[in-house]
Design an enzyme around this catalytic site. Structure first.
Site, mmCIF file in Angstrom:
data_model
loop_
_atom_site.group_PDB
_atom_site.id
_atom_site.type_symbol
_atom_site.label_atom_id
_atom_site.label_comp_id
_atom_site.label_asym_id
_atom_site.label_seq_id
_atom_site.Cartn_x
_atom_site.Cartn_y
_atom_site.Cartn_z
ATOM 1 N N ASP A 211 0.814 -1.211 0.000
ATOM 2 C CA ASP A 211 0.000 0.000 0.000
ATOM 3 C C ASP A 211 0.858 1.275 0.000
ATOM 4 O O ASP A 211 1.894 1.339 0.669
ATOM 5 C CB ASP A 211 -0.862 -0.018 1.274
ATOM 6 N N GLU A 274 1.547 -0.497 -5.009
ATOM 7 C CA GLU A 274 0.570 0.534 -5.369
ATOM 8 C C GLU A 274 1.344 1.770 -5.835
ATOM 9 O O GLU A 274 1.551 2.732 -5.095
ATOM 10 C CB GLU A 274 -0.345 0.887 -4.187
HETATM 11 C C1 GLC Z 1 -4.075 3.320 -0.506
HETATM 12 C C2 GLC Z 1 -5.337 2.513 -0.356
HETATM 13 C C3 GLC Z 1 -6.418 3.409 0.152
HETATM 14 C C4 GLC Z 1 -6.008 3.945 1.503
HETATM 15 C C5 GLC Z 1 -4.647 4.628 1.430
HETATM 16 C C6 GLC Z 1 -4.068 4.855 2.780
HETATM 17 O O1 GLC Z 1 -4.199 4.301 -1.463
HETATM 18 O O2 GLC Z 1 -5.655 1.872 -1.559
HETATM 19 O O3 GLC Z 1 -7.653 2.757 0.239
HETATM 20 O O4 GLC Z 1 -6.949 4.853 1.972
HETATM 21 O O5 GLC Z 1 -3.702 3.851 0.729
HETATM 22 O O6 GLC Z 1 -3.597 3.662 3.343
#
Ligand code: GLC
Ligand code: MG
Length: 533
Positions: A211, A274
């Site tokens: 993440d 991500e």
């Molecule tokens: C990423 C996740 C999202 C979350 C953020 C903070 O972007 O996909 O859902 O709110 O990280 O952890």
């Protein structure tokens, strides 16, 4: 000679995460088993046959760890347990075994860039400036006038610094103030977090989606962010300044490499990042020696307007930017953005699914997109997303893409015996049971598409080439040795002729398969796959 043959064979057996399809489960909304209105691990287990039947290879489950749920699990208060809302470690072990029994892999979400403010580390860190955990987070003094150390704005629209009255300093939070940023420059943080990966790998987990990785190494000592000249008042407030000192900092890649080394110490595991950002930045996350992410997420189609020329341009730009030896991937939806069936329009859902499942690279499919679920209208009283609550009315809220899976007839469509945490909506094509029974449904088309992909190496390993891109017709060709497939997509609501020859092996218009064509006639919004003669 013989040895040469053996080596070549070994080299050409592709890893599962190259040919496989990843399916994202948003656990709160997949299946509830205990009537509390929130999905859980036992619920997922009870629906594994659905996923096996759909034909996906791996499930990625959004966070299931203990959490106060300020950001619905992306605020972790214990990295090595399961939140009681989702079940227990024993339930988790059962789910891993049940997933593996069906020949599928299980990927967890790793949230390394921040913890919950209720994590014992942070509770300790804020208790005093001399706490041994103090440096696990990012603290700075106020400016002489009491204002925050930098002008940074959090992803959710408020200042990225929160004043801690008790200890008299600001702490950094890139998301909510309930999500203090971890200081990965501290070797103790690195060691502890890498051990977390081992904890889950030892339990049989097949990989992680990591993440917010682009935010893992913010460097506040570099000072204020410059304003973005293109930003306007009505836009997402977090883009007011260019995030040049908080995102994509070089040390971040070192931290990914550490995660990768742990990952590589287990056989057959995958690390997915991500990685949002400009394509050039995204590509750096492979690592120069391919020692970082195997799959840095490719979000290039996630926010693309659904216009054929633009889609083609983005696909070609991505293909050209991929480093030699880097394996690509595609994402059309996730729990953070508008549903693809809403972005493209429900009529284009089959075209979109075809793109996702036949482009060159690993597809990640978001739960419910196989049903054509749309972004739902959430009435104000039902809003749950903290982002929408902090910055209301700008369409930033993520609840619309997070509504529960509609399975079958009944008051909550089989999702829960209780009161669902978000309202349940049924897509135009019907719930799962209805779509299964309907030969012309999107669900049955997606199943057939996945089955075709599984038996056709050219669709996973073949080369990519744009063949036609005009008049709303997009054809691309996948080629492996002598086998050639043309993927023909009609982006318009009108009939179009498509200059390809061969046999129609699959069409989104049920029943039009089978025939040999000289020039394919595409119905409005049709997707068809042609095996060249
Ligand atoms: C990423 C996740 C999202 C979350 C953020 C903070 O972007 O996909 O859902 O709110 O990280 O952890
Ligand atoms: Mg439940």
């Amino acid at each position: 000679m013989q040895q040469e043959t053996v080596r070549t064979t070994a080299q050409t057996t592709p890893e599962w995460w190259k040919t496989g399809i990843i399916y994202q489960i948003y656990p709160r909304s997949f299946q509830d088993s205990d009537g509390d209105g929130v999905g859980d691990l036992a619920g997922i287990e009870s629906r594994l046959d659905y996923l096996a039947d759909l034909g996906v290879d791996a499930i990625w489950i959004s966070p299931i760890f203990p959490s106060p749920m300020a950001d619905f699990g992306y605020d972790v208060s214990d990295y090595r347990d399961i939140d009681p809302m989702f079940g227990t470690l024993a339930d988790f072990d059962r789910l891993v075994a049940a997933t593996h029994r069906r020949g599928m892999k299980l990927i967890l979400d790793f949230v390394p860039s921040h913890t919950s403010e209720q994590h014992p580390w942070f509770v300790d860190a804020r208790s005093s400036r001399s706490s041994p955990k103090r440096d696990w987070y990012v603290w700075r003094d106020a400016k002489p006038d009491g204002s925050p150390p930098t002008n940074w704005i959090s992803e959710f629209g408020r200042p990225a610094w929160t004043w801690d009255e008790g200890s008299g300093q600001y702490y950094l939070n890139i998301f909510l103030s309930e999500q203090p940023a971890l200081n990965w420059r501290n070797p103790e943080v690195q060691a502890e977090m890498l051990d977390t990966l081992r904890f889950w790998y030892d339990r049989g987990v097949d990989g992680f989606r990591v993440d917010a990785i682009t935010h893992i190494a913010p460097d506040p000592d570099k000072g204020d962010h410059p304003p973005d000249p293109n930003w306007q008042e009505h836009m997402d407030p977090s883009y007011r300044y260019l995030k040049v000192h908080s995102k994509h900092q070089p040390e971040g890649l070192d931290f990914v490499r550490m995660m990768r080394r742990v990952t590589d110490s287990y056989p057959d595991r995958v690390l997915i990042g991500e990685t949002d950002g400009e394509l050039k930045a995204v590509m750096t996350y492979y690592g120069e020696a391919f020692d970082a992410f195997q799959l840095p997420f490719n979000f290039t189609l996630l926010n693309a307007p659904w216009e054929m020329a633009e889609i083609v341009r983005r696909i070609e730009t991505y293909e050209a930017a991929l480093p030699d030896g880097g394996w690509g991937n595609w994402v059309l939806g996730n729990h953070d953005c508008r549903r693809i069936a809403s972005r493209a329009g429900p009529a284009q859902a089959a075209v979109a699914a075809t793109l996702l499942l036949t482009l060159r690279g690993t597809p990640t499919m978001y739960q419910g997109d196989e049903l054509g679920m749309e972004s739902a209208e959430i009435p104000p009283h039902a809003v749950r997303d903290p982002w929408e609550k902090q910055v209301p009315g700008r369409g930033l809220g993520r609840d619309p893409a997070r509504t529960p899976m509609p399975w079958e007839k009944g008051p909550t469509r089989g999702f829960s015996d209780g009161d669902p945490w978000l309202p349940v909506f049924v897509p135009a094509g019907g719930d799962v049971a209805a779509q299964r029974a309907d030969a012309t449904s999107l669900l049955n088309y997606v199943r057939a598409l996945i089955a075709l992909r599984r038996e056709t190496p050219a669709l996973t390993l073949g080369t990519y080439e744009t063949t036609v891109a005009q008049d709303g017709v997009f054809v691309f060709t996948r080629r492996l040795y002598g086998t050639v497939f043309h993927i023909c997509l009609n982006f318009t609501g009108e009939t179009r002729l498509c200059p390809v020859k061969g046999e129609v092996v699959l069409s989104s218009r049920h029943g039009s398969e089978g025939g040999a064509v000289d020039t394919l006639q595409l119905a409005p919004d049709e997707a068809a796959i042609i095996k060249a003669a």
